[in-house]
Design a protein around this motif. Structure first.
Motif, PDB file in Angstrom:
ATOM      1  N   ALA A  14       0.821  -1.146  -0.041  1.00 23.20           N
ATOM      2  CA  ALA A  14      -0.063  -0.121   0.071  1.00 23.20           C
ATOM      3  C   ALA A  14       0.913   1.269  -0.035  1.00 23.20           C
ATOM      4  O   ALA A  14       0.497   2.240   0.598  1.00 23.20           O
ATOM      5  N   LEU A  15       1.872   1.254  -0.690  1.00 26.02           N
ATOM      6  CA  LEU A  15       2.694   2.506  -0.743  1.00 26.02           C
ATOM      7  C   LEU A  15       3.048   2.738  -2.046  1.00 26.02           C
ATOM      8  O   LEU A  15       3.202   1.821  -3.099  1.00 26.02           O
ATOM      9  N   GLN A  19       7.549   6.286  -1.724  1.00 22.28           N
ATOM     10  CA  GLN A  19       7.249   5.810  -0.274  1.00 22.28           C
ATOM     11  C   GLN A  19       7.962   4.331   0.016  1.00 22.28           C
ATOM     12  O   GLN A  19       8.657   4.167   0.889  1.00 22.28           O
ATOM     13  N   GLY A  35       5.569  17.203   2.015  1.00 23.30           N
ATOM     14  CA  GLY A  35       4.453  18.215   2.422  1.00 23.30           C
ATOM     15  C   GLY A  35       3.310  17.548   3.202  1.00 23.30           C
ATOM     16  O   GLY A  35       3.478  16.233   3.223  1.00 23.30           O
ATOM     17  N   GLY A  37       0.214  15.517   4.394  1.00 22.65           N
ATOM     18  CA  GLY A  37      -0.784  14.459   3.780  1.00 22.65           C
ATOM     19  C   GLY A  37       0.012  13.554   2.795  1.00 22.65           C
ATOM     20  O   GLY A  37      -0.627  12.896   2.053  1.00 22.65           O
ATOM     21  N   SER A  38       1.282  13.465   2.579  1.00 25.91           N
ATOM     22  CA  SER A  38       1.929  12.842   1.740  1.00 25.91           C
ATOM     23  C   SER A  38       2.418  11.361   1.932  1.00 25.91           C
ATOM     24  O   SER A  38       3.234  10.607   1.348  1.00 25.91           O
ATOM     25  N   GLY A  39       2.272  11.229   3.138  1.00 24.72           N
ATOM     26  CA  GLY A  39       2.368   9.813   3.779  1.00 24.72           C
ATOM     27  C   GLY A  39       3.610   9.604   4.634  1.00 24.72           C
ATOM     28  O   GLY A  39       4.128   8.600   4.863  1.00 24.72           O
ATOM     29  N   LYS A  40       4.004  10.876   5.119  1.00 22.81           N
ATOM     30  CA  LYS A  40       5.375  10.736   5.890  1.00 22.81           C
ATOM     31  C   LYS A  40       5.354   9.823   7.215  1.00 22.81           C
ATOM     32  O   LYS A  40       5.863   8.880   7.458  1.00 22.81           O
ATOM     33  N   THR A  41       4.039   9.900   7.825  1.00 25.56           N
ATOM     34  CA  THR A  41       3.874   9.251   9.224  1.00 25.56           C
ATOM     35  C   THR A  41       3.736   7.844   8.516  1.00 25.56           C
ATOM     36  O   THR A  41       4.209   6.802   9.442  1.00 25.56           O
ATOM     37  N   GLU A 226       7.484  14.420  12.506  1.00 26.32           N
ATOM     38  CA  GLU A 226       7.373  15.929  12.882  1.00 26.32           C
ATOM     39  C   GLU A 226       8.811  16.520  13.021  1.00 26.32           C
ATOM     40  O   GLU A 226       8.752  17.233  13.885  1.00 26.32           O
ATOM     41  N   GLN A 256       5.526  22.987   7.917  1.00 26.13           N
ATOM     42  CA  GLN A 256       4.529  22.937   9.078  1.00 26.13           C
ATOM     43  C   GLN A 256       5.352  23.065  10.353  1.00 26.13           C
ATOM     44  O   GLN A 256       4.960  22.505  11.374  1.00 26.13           O
ATOM     45  N   TYR A 288      -2.307  12.250  -0.593  1.00 26.11           N
ATOM     46  CA  TYR A 288      -3.288  11.295  -0.337  1.00 26.11           C
ATOM     47  C   TYR A 288      -4.396  11.533   0.550  1.00 26.11           C
ATOM     48  O   TYR A 288      -5.404  10.831   0.661  1.00 26.11           O
ATOM     49  N   ARG A 289      -4.275  12.752   1.022  1.00 29.53           N
ATOM     50  CA  ARG A 289      -5.457  13.061   2.070  1.00 29.53           C
ATOM     51  C   ARG A 289      -6.374  13.999   1.311  1.00 29.53           C
ATOM     52  O   ARG A 289      -7.806  13.816   1.715  1.00 29.53           O
ATOM     53  N   GLY A 572      -0.289  16.674  12.348  1.00 28.45           N
ATOM     54  CA  GLY A 572      -0.107  15.169  12.080  1.00 28.45           C
ATOM     55  C   GLY A 572      -1.527  14.550  11.842  1.00 28.45           C
ATOM     56  O   GLY A 572      -1.751  13.543  11.464  1.00 28.45           O
ATOM     57  N   ARG A 612      -5.599  19.736   7.016  1.00 27.17           N
ATOM     58  CA  ARG A 612      -6.067  18.579   7.833  1.00 27.17           C
ATOM     59  C   ARG A 612      -7.360  17.902   7.175  1.00 27.17           C
ATOM     60  O   ARG A 612      -7.738  17.076   7.618  1.00 27.17           O
TER      61      ARG A 612
HETATM   62  P1  ATP Z   1       1.178  15.202   7.800  1.00 27.77           P
HETATM   63  O1  ATP Z   1       2.468  16.253   7.447  1.00 27.77           O
HETATM   64  O2  ATP Z   1      -0.140  16.250   7.959  1.00 27.77           O
HETATM   65  O3  ATP Z   1       1.707  14.797   9.383  1.00 27.77           O
HETATM   66  P2  ATP Z   1       1.699  12.976   6.334  1.00 27.77           P
HETATM   67  O4  ATP Z   1       2.681  13.330   5.432  1.00 27.77           O
HETATM   68  O5  ATP Z   1       2.418  12.307   7.755  1.00 27.77           O
HETATM   69  O6  ATP Z   1       0.974  14.179   6.696  1.00 27.77           O
HETATM   70  P3  ATP Z   1       0.127  10.580   6.490  1.00 27.77           P
HETATM   71  O7  ATP Z   1      -0.733  11.022   7.630  1.00 27.77           O
HETATM   72  O8  ATP Z   1       1.329   9.512   6.610  1.00 27.77           O
HETATM   73  O9  ATP Z   1       0.605  11.939   5.892  1.00 27.77           O
HETATM   74  O10 ATP Z   1      -0.891  10.382   5.287  1.00 27.77           O
HETATM   75  C1  ATP Z   1      -1.932  11.147   4.881  1.00 27.77           C
HETATM   76  C2  ATP Z   1      -3.081  10.055   4.478  1.00 27.77           C
HETATM   77  O11 ATP Z   1      -2.807   9.644   3.193  1.00 27.77           O
HETATM   78  C3  ATP Z   1      -3.369   9.206   5.317  1.00 27.77           C
HETATM   79  O12 ATP Z   1      -4.656   8.759   5.357  1.00 27.77           O
HETATM   80  C4  ATP Z   1      -2.681   7.811   4.935  1.00 27.77           C
HETATM   81  O13 ATP Z   1      -3.246   6.651   5.261  1.00 27.77           O
HETATM   82  C5  ATP Z   1      -2.591   8.242   3.323  1.00 27.77           C
HETATM   83  N1  ATP Z   1      -1.979   7.680   2.317  1.00 27.77           N
HETATM   84  C6  ATP Z   1      -0.603   7.850   2.236  1.00 27.77           C
HETATM   85  N2  ATP Z   1       0.125   7.281   1.509  1.00 27.77           N
HETATM   86  C7  ATP Z   1      -0.805   6.425   0.892  1.00 27.77           C
HETATM   87  C8  ATP Z   1      -0.861   5.213  -0.255  1.00 27.77           C
HETATM   88  N3  ATP Z   1       0.342   5.174  -0.921  1.00 27.77           N
HETATM   89  N4  ATP Z   1      -1.986   4.867  -0.599  1.00 27.77           N
HETATM   90  C9  ATP Z   1      -3.220   5.252  -0.083  1.00 27.77           C
HETATM   91  N5  ATP Z   1      -3.347   6.270   1.044  1.00 27.77           N
HETATM   92  C10 ATP Z   1      -2.215   6.785   1.549  1.00 27.77           C
END
Ligand code: ATP
Ligand code: MG
Length: 752
Positions: A14-15, A19, A35, A37-41, A226, A256, A288-289, A572, A612
């Motif tokens: 799922a990446l 990622q 940036g 919502g790009s999936g860092k966490t 973060e 952020q 992805y958000r 986050g 958010r």
């Molecule tokens: P922030 O900067 O706000 O902390 P982030 O970069 O940590 O954001 P995440 O919270 O990890 O982003 O991911 C944002 C959303 O996108 C989450 O709901 C996550 O599950 C989803 N997501 C991330 N990567 C993918 C992917 N490859 N496929 C589907 N959904 C994804």
């Protein structure tokens, strides 16, 4: 040792490719710079799972730092789900949580007493205030708040009083004097403030060779979420922990960074490649958000900042709906709007907890709460209300602290006369003077200061006896039983029960809630003993928990309720529906931040808020707002102007009237505006009979189309009226300053 799972396909399925590359990168330093919502966490969580499952890394040799305790719990759960390996022994937590854990384990080496307690921000400030007084410095010249801020800033730079060189500057020397005296008082009382937790842990690891070697050997992988909000001290501590061989995996977003006021420095992101040799930077750009529109707004806004590391987010999802902007009359109207929208959303199948209301200042939550209660919507405040910081809770905790450590002066002072026992300020002052002179705690002073206290001595003795009685009864009791006992026998319950007000009732409920909290704590402590931590008595455990959790009020698991929190607390997180309220200059951007030249940080905070939202973002401002007891006319936030206009849709039905002849039609639309609010439905341009409005407005002496002058905005033309009675407002097109809505009763207009 855990057997590596060879098949990593499910782990990375799922990446996206970028990622995946980050998650499966070689065991070298990495910075994921990307940036919102790009999936860092997500990447960080998967990386941990990958390390354990694919690289055979022991959970014991992983240190993961998250931003809140809640995030830590979520991350743990997520990893266990991914790899089906219990990871209880893994260290995941906030910097403060981790520092605290270390200090508990090595309290001796850190020069602390075993039962050391944590001094929260409020208590810290009180103590500083007392110290200032004790040094015979004037309150006005040395405001406790400023001095406390200065002390914390020193600690964040890892500076002890003796390390601050004397530059012959009187003010600085006095500050250092206060700092020294404050520190000595903390040592005496066995208390540690928040900044001290970090500084001690850092010094412990830096100065104690054995401990340093131990942790450097132990933590092979250090993963930080973060990262942009890491302060200098945290960064140095990380470097010590990593040593020469620890592998760093940091994720963050310079856009952020919102904690510069707590010493966070984005520069640490840049320093990484220098301090952690070979650190490669990975970028993720797909979001992805959020919907395309929300992203466009966020990108447009943050582009106004300078000195960014630069990145652009995109999504292949749909554009979604425009951001809905609501111009409210006042804060109640704004809250009503939020409530009506949430109702509508829940009515069409959404959960309450998919709705988040975000604000710049904690104080803004009160009216929102009021309206939510009135509408009977369940809600929960994160951060803001701080259960453990409420007066009655702090009173009860102070008793508990005293039971635990009689030398806890903060606790002593707090409750020696709460409930009232006829021990006045003069007596306490005398006791303080005596304790200071002898270099002993207030408790110790109370035992021997009979002469100094005169007739009050017996009352103070009675208080001490009460504490001793409670302590004796507490022996071998369950924590919840002790707590209940304290609440009753201290007289707190009776004290708060006497008042007959809603607030008093809430306080009693809170005290009961505290007993429930201790009970829940007993249970969870049984389930999950902290690995490696020395046996702590449950009371110490609980007090620590209370101190660390304050400011992080959490919803009960599984409870579905509307989420309220400050923008800072929202970092986050993500929600399907987000309301950014109070979009007014002075509130957001915050006046003080602007004065101090921190507009860009405010803008980043707004970027955090916008990003958010997953599906729908609402923004609102009030033209009149009472906050901190002062009513003020608000101007829409400059951030609203900075958003690409096409991403915004104004919700208030605009009226195309500029001449008196159309007054009736104009006010008809106002009726519609109110109607849709009440129906909590989308605005509809129905024409209702509404010529009442023009008459009422005329009562104030202005007609549509009239020329008026405002002391601040200059000359203009009346365009329209809305609302009724006291709430009537007037729209004026000012020649110099543009079109504005003003509350008619407050506007101070003169006809020209
Ligand atoms: P922030 O900067 O706000 O902390 P982030 O970069 O940590 O954001 P995440 O919270 O990890 O982003 O991911 C944002 C959303 O996108 C989450 O709901 C996550 O599950 C989803 N997501 C991330 N990567 C993918 C992917 N490859 N496929 C589907 N959904 C994804
Ligand atoms: Mg994140």
């Amino acid at each position: 040792m855990f057997e590596p799972v060879v098949d990593i396909a499910p782990l990375v399925a799922a990446l996206n490719p970028a990622q995946r590359a980050a998650v499966t990168a070689p065991l070298e330093h990495r910075l994921v710079l990307a940036g919102a919502g790009s999936g860092k966490t997500r990447v960080l969580t998967h990386r941990i799972a990958y390390l354990i499952a694919a690289e055979g890394v022991s959970p014991l040799s992983i240190l993961a730092v998250t931003f809140t305790n809640k995030a830590a719990a979520e991350m743990r759960a997520r990893i266990e789900q991914l790899i089906d390996v219990p990871i209880r022994a893994m260290w995941v937590g906030t910097f403060h949580g981790i520092a605290h854990r270390m200090l508990r384990m090595h309290f001796r080496e850190a020069g602390l007493i075993q039962n050391f307690q944590i001094l929260d921000a409020d208590d810290q400030q009180r103590l500083v205030k007392r110290i200032i007084k004790g040094l015979d410095l004037a309150d006005e010249q040395w405001p406790a708040k400023t001095v406390t801020g200065w002390i914390n800033a020193q600690k964040e730079q890892a500076r002890r009083p003796e390390q601050i060189s004397d530059q012959g500057d009187y003010n600085q020397n006095q500050l250092v004097r206060i700092y020294s005296a404050y520190q000595a008082a903390c040592e005496r009382q066995g208390v540690v403030d928040f900044a001290e937790l970090l500084l001690r842990a850092y010094e412990l690891c830096r100065d104690n060779r054995d401990i340093q070697a131990h942790y450097q050997r132990r933590f092979r992988h250090l993963l930080i979420d973060e990262f942009q909000d890491t302060n200098t001290l945290q960064y140095r501590w990380l470097r010590v922990l990593a040593g020469a061989s620890g592998v760093l995996f940091a994720v963050g977003d310079d856009d952020q960074s919102v904690y510069s006021w707590r010493g966070a420095r984005v520069e640490h992101m840049l320093a990484l490649s220098r301090d952690f040799v070979g650190c490669e930077v990975v970028r993720l750009e797909q979001n992805y958000r959020s919907t395309g529109t929300i992203l466009k707004a966020a990108n447009g806004l943050i582009a106004k900042n300078s000195g960014r590391l630069g990145k652009n987010l995109w999504t292949d999802g749909s554009d979604g709906e425009p951001i809905q902007l609501y111009a409210a009359y006042n804060e109640y109207d704004e809250a009503e709007f939020v409530v009506s929208r949430i109702k509508a959303q829940v009515g069409s199948g959404a959960r309450y907890d998919e709705n988040a209301v975000l604000y710049r200042m904690g104080a803004q939550s009160r009216v929102l709460e009021e309206m939510l209660i009135r509408a009977r919507l369940p809600y929960r405040i994160y951060g803001g209300l701080r259960f453990f910081e409420r007066q009655e809770i702090k009173d009860a905790l102070a008793y508990l602290r005293l039971l635990h450590n009689r030398d806890d002066d903060s606790g002593f002072e707090r409750v020696v006369n709460t409930p009232a026992r006829g021990i006045g300020a003069t007596t306490v002052e005398r006791l303080r003077g005596f304790a200071r002179a002898q270099g002993i705690s207030l408790w110790q002073a109370a035992q021997i200061a009979d002469e100094a206290l005169g007739r009050s001595a017996s009352k103070v003795k009675a208080f001490c006896a009460l504490i001793e009685t409670m302590a004796a009864r507490a022996q071998d009791q369950l924590l919840s039983k002790i707590t209940e006992d304290v609440i009753v026998h201290s007289g707190l319950r009776e004290h708060y029960g006497k008042e007959k007000s809603e607030q008093a009732e809430a306080r009693l409920e809170n005290l009961d809630e505290l007993i429930s909290a201790t009970r829940a704590f007993e249970l969870s402590a049984l389930e999950a003993p902290i690995e490696g931590a020395p046996e702590l008595d449950p009371l110490t455990h609980f007090l620590t928990h209370a101190a660390l959790e304050s400011g992080e009020q959490q919803a009960a698991p599984g409870e579905d309720c509307v989420q309220l929190m400050t923008l800072h607390a929202a970092k986050g997180l993500e929600f399907r529906f987000v309301f950014l309220v109070g979009m007014e200059n002075g509130i957001f951007p915050h006046a003080r931040a602007v004065d101090e030249g921190n507009l860009e940080e405010e803008r980043r905070l707004c970027y955090v808020g916008i990003t958010r939202a997953r599906q729908q973002l609402y923004m609102s401002y009030a033209e009149l707002r009472r906050l901190h007891g002062i009513e003020q006319i608000g101007m829409p936030s400059q951030f609203l102007r900075e958003l690409p206009p096409e991403t915004l849709q104004e919700l208030r039905p605009r009226v195309n009237v500029s001449r008196p002849a159309f007054a009736a039609a104009g006010s008809a639309e106002v009726g519609a505006a109110r109607a849709w609010r009440n129906a909590s439905d989308a605005p509809e341009r129905t024409h209702l009979p509404g010529n009442m409005r023009a008459q009422e407005a005329a009562g104030f002496g202005f007609a549509l189309g009239a020329r008026v002058r405002h002391e601040r905005f200059g000359e203009g033309t009346v365009l329209q009226f809305e609302g009724d009675g006291e709430r009537t407002r007037i729209q004026i097109k000012f020649a110099q300053t543009g079109t504005k809505w003003l509350m008619l009763s407050m506007a101070n207009l003169v006809a020209v």
